[in-house]
Structure formats: C-alpha cells, structure tokens
Design a protein around this motif. Structure first.
Motif, PDB file in Angstrom:
ATOM      1  N   MET A 132      45.456  47.930  43.852  1.00 48.61           N
ATOM      2  CA  MET A 132      44.232  48.740  43.834  1.00 48.61           C
ATOM      3  C   MET A 132      43.404  48.441  42.592  1.00 48.61           C
ATOM      4  O   MET A 132      42.174  48.407  42.657  1.00 48.61           O
ATOM      5  CB  MET A 132      44.582  50.222  43.935  1.00 48.61           C
ATOM      6  CG  MET A 132      45.077  50.591  45.326  1.00 48.61           C
ATOM      7  SD  MET A 132      45.432  52.344  45.510  1.00 48.61           S
ATOM      8  CE  MET A 132      43.787  53.009  45.486  1.00 48.61           C
ATOM      9  N   THR A 133      44.077  48.210  41.467  1.00 40.88           N
ATOM     10  CA  THR A 133      43.368  47.832  40.241  1.00 40.88           C
ATOM     11  C   THR A 133      42.643  46.512  40.439  1.00 40.88           C
ATOM     12  O   THR A 133      41.477  46.354  40.060  1.00 40.88           O
ATOM     13  CB  THR A 133      44.350  47.746  39.058  1.00 40.88           C
ATOM     14  OG1 THR A 133      44.981  49.017  38.897  1.00 40.88           O
ATOM     15  CG2 THR A 133      43.661  47.323  37.778  1.00 40.88           C
ATOM     16  N   ARG A 134      43.313  45.574  41.061  1.00 36.60           N
ATOM     17  CA  ARG A 134      42.701  44.266  41.324  1.00 36.60           C
ATOM     18  C   ARG A 134      41.540  44.387  42.308  1.00 36.60           C
ATOM     19  O   ARG A 134      40.498  43.753  42.130  1.00 36.60           O
ATOM     20  CB  ARG A 134      43.762  43.305  41.847  1.00 36.60           C
ATOM     21  CG  ARG A 134      43.258  41.910  42.044  1.00 36.60           C
ATOM     22  CD  ARG A 134      44.377  40.973  42.418  1.00 36.60           C
ATOM     23  NE  ARG A 134      43.828  39.674  42.736  1.00 36.60           N
ATOM     24  CZ  ARG A 134      44.491  38.733  43.354  1.00 36.60           C
ATOM     25  NH1 ARG A 134      45.746  38.935  43.717  1.00 36.60           N
ATOM     26  NH2 ARG A 134      43.918  37.578  43.621  1.00 36.60           N
ATOM     27  N   LEU A 135      41.712  45.192  43.345  1.00 33.93           N
ATOM     28  CA  LEU A 135      40.634  45.400  44.319  1.00 33.93           C
ATOM     29  C   LEU A 135      39.410  45.990  43.637  1.00 33.93           C
ATOM     30  O   LEU A 135      38.286  45.516  43.822  1.00 33.93           O
ATOM     31  CB  LEU A 135      41.113  46.323  45.446  1.00 33.93           C
ATOM     32  CG  LEU A 135      40.068  46.717  46.491  1.00 33.93           C
ATOM     33  CD1 LEU A 135      39.609  45.502  47.282  1.00 33.93           C
ATOM     34  CD2 LEU A 135      40.633  47.788  47.414  1.00 33.93           C
ATOM     35  N   ARG A 136      39.634  46.999  42.823  1.00 38.84           N
ATOM     36  CA  ARG A 136      38.522  47.628  42.109  1.00 38.84           C
ATOM     37  C   ARG A 136      37.817  46.622  41.203  1.00 38.84           C
ATOM     38  O   ARG A 136      36.593  46.570  41.154  1.00 38.84           O
ATOM     39  CB  ARG A 136      39.036  48.825  41.301  1.00 38.84           C
ATOM     40  CG  ARG A 136      37.993  49.505  40.451  1.00 38.84           C
ATOM     41  CD  ARG A 136      36.925  50.137  41.332  1.00 38.84           C
ATOM     42  NE  ARG A 136      35.829  50.629  40.553  1.00 38.84           N
ATOM     43  CZ  ARG A 136      35.577  51.912  40.365  1.00 38.84           C
ATOM     44  NH1 ARG A 136      36.344  52.821  40.904  1.00 38.84           N
ATOM     45  NH2 ARG A 136      34.532  52.265  39.658  1.00 38.84           N
ATOM     46  N   ALA A 137      38.588  45.825  40.509  1.00 37.32           N
ATOM     47  CA  ALA A 137      38.006  44.815  39.613  1.00 37.32           C
ATOM     48  C   ALA A 137      37.191  43.785  40.396  1.00 37.32           C
ATOM     49  O   ALA A 137      36.158  43.324  39.923  1.00 37.32           O
ATOM     50  CB  ALA A 137      39.112  44.124  38.822  1.00 37.32           C
ATOM     51  N   SER A 138      37.621  43.453  41.596  1.00 39.46           N
ATOM     52  CA  SER A 138      36.873  42.499  42.417  1.00 39.46           C
ATOM     53  C   SER A 138      35.504  43.032  42.803  1.00 39.46           C
ATOM     54  O   SER A 138      34.568  42.266  43.002  1.00 39.46           O
ATOM     55  CB  SER A 138      37.652  42.160  43.690  1.00 39.46           C
ATOM     56  OG  SER A 138      38.824  41.450  43.377  1.00 39.46           O
ATOM     57  N   PHE A 139      35.386  44.333  42.906  1.00 36.58           N
ATOM     58  CA  PHE A 139      34.103  44.937  43.252  1.00 36.58           C
ATOM     59  C   PHE A 139      33.290  45.299  42.019  1.00 36.58           C
ATOM     60  O   PHE A 139      32.094  45.515  42.110  1.00 36.58           O
ATOM     61  CB  PHE A 139      34.307  46.175  44.136  1.00 36.58           C
ATOM     62  CG  PHE A 139      34.558  45.809  45.569  1.00 36.58           C
ATOM     63  CD1 PHE A 139      33.525  45.781  46.480  1.00 36.58           C
ATOM     64  CD2 PHE A 139      35.826  45.458  45.991  1.00 36.58           C
ATOM     65  CE1 PHE A 139      33.744  45.424  47.799  1.00 36.58           C
ATOM     66  CE2 PHE A 139      36.058  45.098  47.309  1.00 36.58           C
ATOM     67  CZ  PHE A 139      35.025  45.079  48.214  1.00 36.58           C
ATOM     68  N   ASP A 140      33.922  45.363  40.866  1.00 35.85           N
ATOM     69  CA  ASP A 140      33.225  45.705  39.634  1.00 35.85           C
ATOM     70  C   ASP A 140      32.721  44.498  38.867  1.00 35.85           C
ATOM     71  O   ASP A 140      31.918  44.629  37.967  1.00 35.85           O
ATOM     72  CB  ASP A 140      34.144  46.499  38.693  1.00 35.85           C
ATOM     73  CG  ASP A 140      34.282  47.937  39.110  1.00 35.85           C
ATOM     74  OD1 ASP A 140      33.507  48.393  39.970  1.00 35.85           O
ATOM     75  OD2 ASP A 140      35.171  48.616  38.572  1.00 35.85           O
ATOM     76  N   ASP A 141      33.215  43.314  39.217  1.00 30.48           N
ATOM     77  CA  ASP A 141      32.833  42.150  38.420  1.00 30.48           C
ATOM     78  C   ASP A 141      31.416  41.701  38.748  1.00 30.48           C
ATOM     79  O   ASP A 141      30.718  42.294  39.556  1.00 30.48           O
ATOM     80  CB  ASP A 141      33.854  41.022  38.561  1.00 30.48           C
ATOM     81  CG  ASP A 141      33.861  40.379  39.932  1.00 30.48           C
ATOM     82  OD1 ASP A 141      32.938  40.635  40.725  1.00 30.48           O
ATOM     83  OD2 ASP A 141      34.783  39.602  40.213  1.00 30.48           O
ATOM     84  N   CYS A 142      31.000  40.662  38.114  1.00 25.79           N
ATOM     85  CA  CYS A 142      29.610  40.202  38.230  1.00 25.79           C
ATOM     86  C   CYS A 142      29.467  39.004  39.153  1.00 25.79           C
ATOM     87  O   CYS A 142      28.577  38.177  38.966  1.00 25.79           O
ATOM     88  CB  CYS A 142      29.069  39.851  36.837  1.00 25.79           C
ATOM     89  SG  CYS A 142      29.025  41.271  35.745  1.00 25.79           S
ATOM     90  N   ARG A 143      30.323  38.881  40.140  1.00 22.30           N
ATOM     91  CA  ARG A 143      30.191  37.770  41.077  1.00 22.30           C
ATOM     92  C   ARG A 143      28.870  37.894  41.823  1.00 22.30           C
ATOM     93  O   ARG A 143      28.469  38.996  42.185  1.00 22.30           O
ATOM     94  CB  ARG A 143      31.308  37.803  42.117  1.00 22.30           C
ATOM     95  CG  ARG A 143      32.664  37.552  41.569  1.00 22.30           C
ATOM     96  CD  ARG A 143      33.672  37.590  42.675  1.00 22.30           C
ATOM     97  NE  ARG A 143      34.973  37.888  42.094  1.00 22.30           N
ATOM     98  CZ  ARG A 143      36.074  38.014  42.796  1.00 22.30           C
ATOM     99  NH1 ARG A 143      36.060  37.883  44.090  1.00 22.30           N
ATOM    100  NH2 ARG A 143      37.203  38.282  42.200  1.00 22.30           N
TER     101      ARG A 143
END
Length: 166
Positions: A132-143
C-alpha cells in the motif's frame, strides 16, 4: 507489465478500500468526523504546520481545510497561531486535549484492525503495508501522466469545413 485482466481485477478490489474506510469511519466519535481525524493524524505525524501545508497533505482545497481546522479549534484539540515568518499565515498545532483525542482514535482504529486482521500473519500485514505504501507512492510521484485515450469504439471526428477567415 501486468495483463489488462489483472488491472481490471485490481480495479474491482479497490472497492474494498471503500468498505474499509466506511468501517473505520463508523468507529469515530460523533464529534470527530473523518476529515477532523485526518487533520489530527497529520499533525500527530508531522508536527506543527502551516494551513497551506495541511491542505496539501489532505489534498483538499484551503476552504475545506479551514472548516476542519475551525471544527477542531472549537473543541480545543488544536490551536492556531500566527506564523512568525509570515503574519498572514497560521501555524496549526495539537493541544494536550488534541493529543489525547488522537491517542483515543489510534486505539480505536488499531483495535478494529487487530480484530479484522486477527487471522493474518504478521508477515501478511507487513506485506500489505509495504504494497500500500508503494501504491500510494506511485500515485504521489511526479511521473508524467500519459495522454487519455479515446473510449473504445469512439470514432475520431473529422471535419470537412473550411476554416472561416475574417
């Protein structure tokens, strides 16, 4: 990369998040709705902060943040003070009563999760947390966000008109 069917199943499973959030909201005291609990949680995690930072972390408009903060201040759970660096801004911080309320909320949510996940191993809970931490980070990053594709079956509009000239 995962197959389309896997992503479709993942979308279906996202509905579980809504069910979990509803269940967590049910255990909140009547005077502390989920938005207020989120503000208390963020202040407990990150410490004192400007209202603008709080709005950013909540991912809501400043007017929504102001309502949550006013609700909490009315109950004595937070204080607002002028920002020494910018007197127009406010710094929000937990009061002793706010810390006590946050501890109560934490106990309630921890107890609910412990009950619901009693048949999970420690490793399964840790794995869920990591994912879940990784999923959240994938949506929070600047991609960069890929361009939206037209819906399946949508025909591209063509025009045969000549642009008007003035």
């Amino acid at each position: 990369m995962a197959e389309q069917a896997q992503y479709e199943e993942l979308i279906q499973q996202f509905g579980a998040f809504s069910a979990v959030k509803r269940e967590l909201a049910r255990i909140l005291p009547a005077d502390c709705p989920s938005g207020s609990a989120a503000v208390l949680t963020l202040l407990g995690r990150y410490g004192d902060m400007r209202m603008s930072k709080l709005a950013e972390l909540l991912a809501v408009d400043m007017s929504v943040t102001s309502r949550h903060v006013a609700h909490l201040a009315d109950r004595g759970w937070i204080d607002r003070s002028p920002d020494p660096a910018d007197k127009r801004s406010r710094i929000v911080h937990l009061t002793a009563a706010g810390i006590a309320r946050l501890e109560e909320l934490s106990e309630r949510t921890t107890q609910l999760l412990a009950e619901r996940l009693a048949d999970w191993s420690d490793e399964e809970v840790a794995q869920l947390t990591r994912l879940m931490t990784r999923l959240r980070a994938s949506f929070d990053d600047c991609r960069p966000v890929p361009p939206r594709l037209p819906p399946p079956g949508a025909a591209l509009e063509t025009t045969t008109r000549t642009p008007a000239s003035t």
